[in-house]
Design a protein around this motif. Structure first.
Motif, PDB file in Angstrom:
ATOM      1  N   ARG A 310      69.597  63.018  56.374  1.00 19.44           N
ATOM      2  CA  ARG A 310      69.529  61.559  56.434  1.00 19.44           C
ATOM      3  C   ARG A 310      69.576  60.996  55.014  1.00 19.44           C
ATOM      4  N   VAL A 311      70.499  60.097  54.754  1.00 15.61           N
ATOM      5  CA  VAL A 311      70.686  59.553  53.408  1.00 15.61           C
ATOM      6  C   VAL A 311      69.640  58.481  53.154  1.00 15.61           C
ATOM      7  N   GLY A 312      68.902  58.645  52.077  1.00 22.40           N
ATOM      8  CA  GLY A 312      67.898  57.674  51.683  1.00 22.40           C
ATOM      9  C   GLY A 312      68.274  57.017  50.364  1.00 22.40           C
ATOM     10  N   ALA A 384      76.135  57.632  60.453  1.00 18.30           N
ATOM     11  CA  ALA A 384      74.974  57.259  59.644  1.00 18.30           C
ATOM     12  C   ALA A 384      75.105  57.794  58.219  1.00 18.30           C
ATOM     13  N   MET A 385      75.630  59.011  58.083  1.00 18.21           N
ATOM     14  CA  MET A 385      75.793  59.587  56.755  1.00 18.21           C
ATOM     15  C   MET A 385      76.790  58.788  55.927  1.00 18.21           C
ATOM     16  N   GLY A 388      75.341  55.422  55.073  1.00 18.18           N
ATOM     17  CA  GLY A 388      74.284  55.583  54.080  1.00 18.18           C
ATOM     18  C   GLY A 388      74.836  55.861  52.687  1.00 18.18           C
ATOM     19  N   GLU A 391      76.423  52.676  51.297  1.00 20.40           N
ATOM     20  CA  GLU A 391      75.400  51.739  50.836  1.00 20.40           C
ATOM     21  C   GLU A 391      74.758  52.220  49.543  1.00 20.40           C
ATOM     22  N   GLN A 392      74.608  53.532  49.412  1.00 21.03           N
ATOM     23  CA  GLN A 392      74.049  54.054  48.169  1.00 21.03           C
ATOM     24  C   GLN A 392      74.956  53.730  46.984  1.00 21.03           C
ATOM     25  N   GLN A 438      78.094  48.736  62.324  1.00 21.24           N
ATOM     26  CA  GLN A 438      77.269  48.707  61.112  1.00 21.24           C
ATOM     27  C   GLN A 438      78.086  48.738  59.828  1.00 21.24           C
TER      28      GLN A 438
END
Length: 598
Positions: A310-312, A384-385, A388, A391-392, A438
């Motif tokens: 999961r990318v944070g 999601a990856m 993410g 967005e990063q 998204q």
């Protein structure tokens, strides 16, 4: 003993681990548990690091000659020694599991080295010198003779068993030394099996029979792949090397099979490359698809998605362990002097801690390359990856980083990193139909255009007449050759063409080799193949083909590339074999086949 040149080593693999064997018949590197595990033979990095020599007594003497080659479509190496007394062949391999075929190859490798000696003519005196040193040479094992003539070596977490059905081996304190004679038509098989100390005992295999089965396993693997393009033999061999650098259990491709082979003799840029770099990801996937290895490409992709998780908000590491480990912290082995006395010897790689902004671009670009294979809508975790990572990049692209060459001094606004941030945004926008609601397409497109404008404004030096290393820099960097390869600018754009010419003129050397920057001690093989791609994209196809053939001519006698080539001597430098060098060759060959292929 004089240290063999890096180019004198051949490479063996079972898709679990790798071994290096010299032209003189000495296995000087083997990490049997997996590519990045501690070595049991490490003479590559220290004279006392352990080895296994099996060769004629006459090795290195007048009248001794060597011919060697891989068995077709394998990493099984056959070395023929011609001596005044006669000729003998030694065939070396890391064993496949009995009966393994195609994509089962390497999944359950037994960790056994096979060496089969065959008398071809005359009566040839031979020597076996076996001196294991587990844990990168820290341990001296206890040797024990068994009733069947085998010798076991036990120390710390390692147990080894050396056998030969036709010979009774004798231990001499910390080694086995044995001389024997091989006559014409005689065949002797040796096997050296590894096992963890507190598990099942080392496997017992018939060397001759297992060698034949391993040959079939390799050839069946390659027969399941195809390639319809220029330079098919080179591409098939480089694809075989990439297979041999693949950790079959996870699908990860190790950047190289060794650690700490230096970029310059006497320098200190000696790093551990036995991990999988996300930076190399898109290039590796492209090479695997070109070589018609879709299963390997898919498994590598699955490994990356699982490793990233999961990318944070924190940056995605540039490299991972072969099973997705994040923490691959680096330490120095002070007891090892290093190749040709060039230390330090490092285990682990602290580049995993660096901020390297190009990584998301490589991963998203790989998703884009697989877009047709992945379906009309990406799986939820993959969506999601990508979102993410995009967005990063949207949040971090203005920050400085360490860049593609991973310097250990200070962060800068590296051109190549900004371009890969553009790639991340550009490919994310293109993937929007497969990402669902998204996907923030308008915002991503605006950031993409902003990055592009900044690169064109701040990355090009009017006085130099070329794109430079970093914003505000006035120095050339061969990583600028990647701009046309990823589609940032056409190679025919006047600014880009001027950069290509400047890199070739000012960073080029003999036979088309390209250094990464001014002061780089040697030509970087990947950059040389990038130049081939740039020339094709600029319409200079014949010139590109000539360059491709010159650069390819720097491979060693069994078709292997290290990371770099000395511009003056032609000596190989850096870790060996180097995945990026073989990836560059495959991708350049395909570019010459189909200039518009993506």
């Amino acid at each position: 003993m004089q240290q063999p040149a890096i180019s004198e080593y051949g490479y063996l693999s079972d898709c679990r681990s790798g071994a290096l064997v010299s032209r003189a018949g000495s296995i000087d590197w083997w990490c049997p548990n997996r590519f990045d595990s501690p070595s049991v033979f490490g003479r590559l990095l220290d004279p006392d690091g352990g080895h296994w020599l099996l060769a004629p007594v006459a090795v290195g003497q007048p009248g001794h000659q060597v011919q060697r080659a891989y068995q077709p479509d394998t990493l099984i190496l056959r070395t023929v020694h011609h001596t005044p007394e006669g000729s003998v062949a030694v065939t070396d391999a890391l064993a496949a599991e009995v009966g393994a075929r195609a994509h089962d190859f390497g999944m359950r490798s037994p960790a056994v080295l096979l060496r089969v000696v065959e008398g071809l003519s005359g009566r040839v005196p031979m020597v076996l010198d076996y001196r294991p040193r587990p844990e990168y040479g820290l341990l001296t094992p206890y040797l024990r003779e068994l009733p069947d003539g085998a010798v076991t070596a036990a120390a710390g977490p390692v147990e080894l068993a050396l056998r030969c059905d036709g010979l009774r081996l004798r231990a001499e304190h910390d080694r086995v030394r044995h001389t024997f004679t091989v006559e014409q038509g005689q065949v002797l098989g040796f096997d050296l099996a590894y096992a963890p100390a507190y598990g099942d005992p080392p496997a017992r295999l018939d060397p001759v029979r297992t060698l034949a089965d391993t040959t079939l396993a390799w050839q069946a693997f390659r027969e399941s792949h195809g390639y319809d393009g220029h330079y098919p033999e080179m591409v098939r061999h480089s694809a075989t090397v990439l297979t041999g650098l693949t950790y079959a259990r996870s699908g990860a491709v190790a950047a190289a099979a060794t650690t700490s082979l230096p970029e310059r003799i006497g320098g200190d840029r000696n790093y551990d490359y036995r991990f999988c770099w996300l930076r190399d990801f898109a290039m590796t996937l492209r090479a695997l698809w070109v070589a018609a290895c879709p299963t390997e490409a898919s498994r590598l992709f699955d490994w990356a998605a699982r490793s990233i998780g999961r990318v944070g908000p924190d940056p995605v590491p540039v490299l991972f362990g072969l099973e997705g480990e994040r923490d691959v912290s680096e330490h120095v082995c002070p007891h090892l002097v290093g190749y040709a006395g060039t230390g330090p010897v490092r285990v682990g790689n602290d580049a995993w801690l660096q901020r390297q902004l190009d990584v998301p671009g490589e991963v998203i670009s790989a998703v884009w390359r697989l877009r047709h294979y992945l379906g009309d809508q990406l799986p939820a975790e993959l969506r999601a990856m990508v979102i993410g990572l995009a967005e990063q990049v949207a949040v971090t692209w203005r920050l400085p980083d360490r860049g593609i060459w991973e310097p250990r001094d200070r962060e800068r606004h590296y051109l190549s990193s900004k371009v890969l941030c553009w790639v991340a945004m550009d490919r994310a926008v293109r993937l929007a139909p497969q990402l669902g609601g998204q996907a923030d397409v308008r915002r991503w497109a605006g950031i993409r255009d902003e990055i592009r404008a900044m690169v064109l404004r701040d990355g090009f030096d009017e006085r130099l007449g070329a794109f430079t290393t970093a914003f505000g820099s006035s120095t050339l960097d061969a990583s600028a050759l990647y701009l046309p390869v990823v589609g940032f600018l056409p190679a025919t754009d006047p600014r880009m063409w001027a950069t290509i010419e400047a890199v070739e003129r000012d960073l080029g050397g003999a036979d088309g080799l390209i250094r990464r920057w001014d002061g780089d001690p040697a030509g970087f093989v990947l950059c040389s193949f990038w130049l081939v791609e740039c020339l094709v994209l600029a319409g200079e196809r014949e010139r590109a083909a000539r360059l491709f053939e010159r650069v390819s001519g720097h491979a060693n006698d069994v078709g292997l590339f290290s990371e770099q080539i000395d511009l003056t001597t032609g000596a190989h430098l850096g870790n060996m074999p180097q995945a990026l060098s073989h990836i560059g060759q495959v991708n350049a060959a395909w570019r010459l086949t189909e200039p518009t292929a993506e």
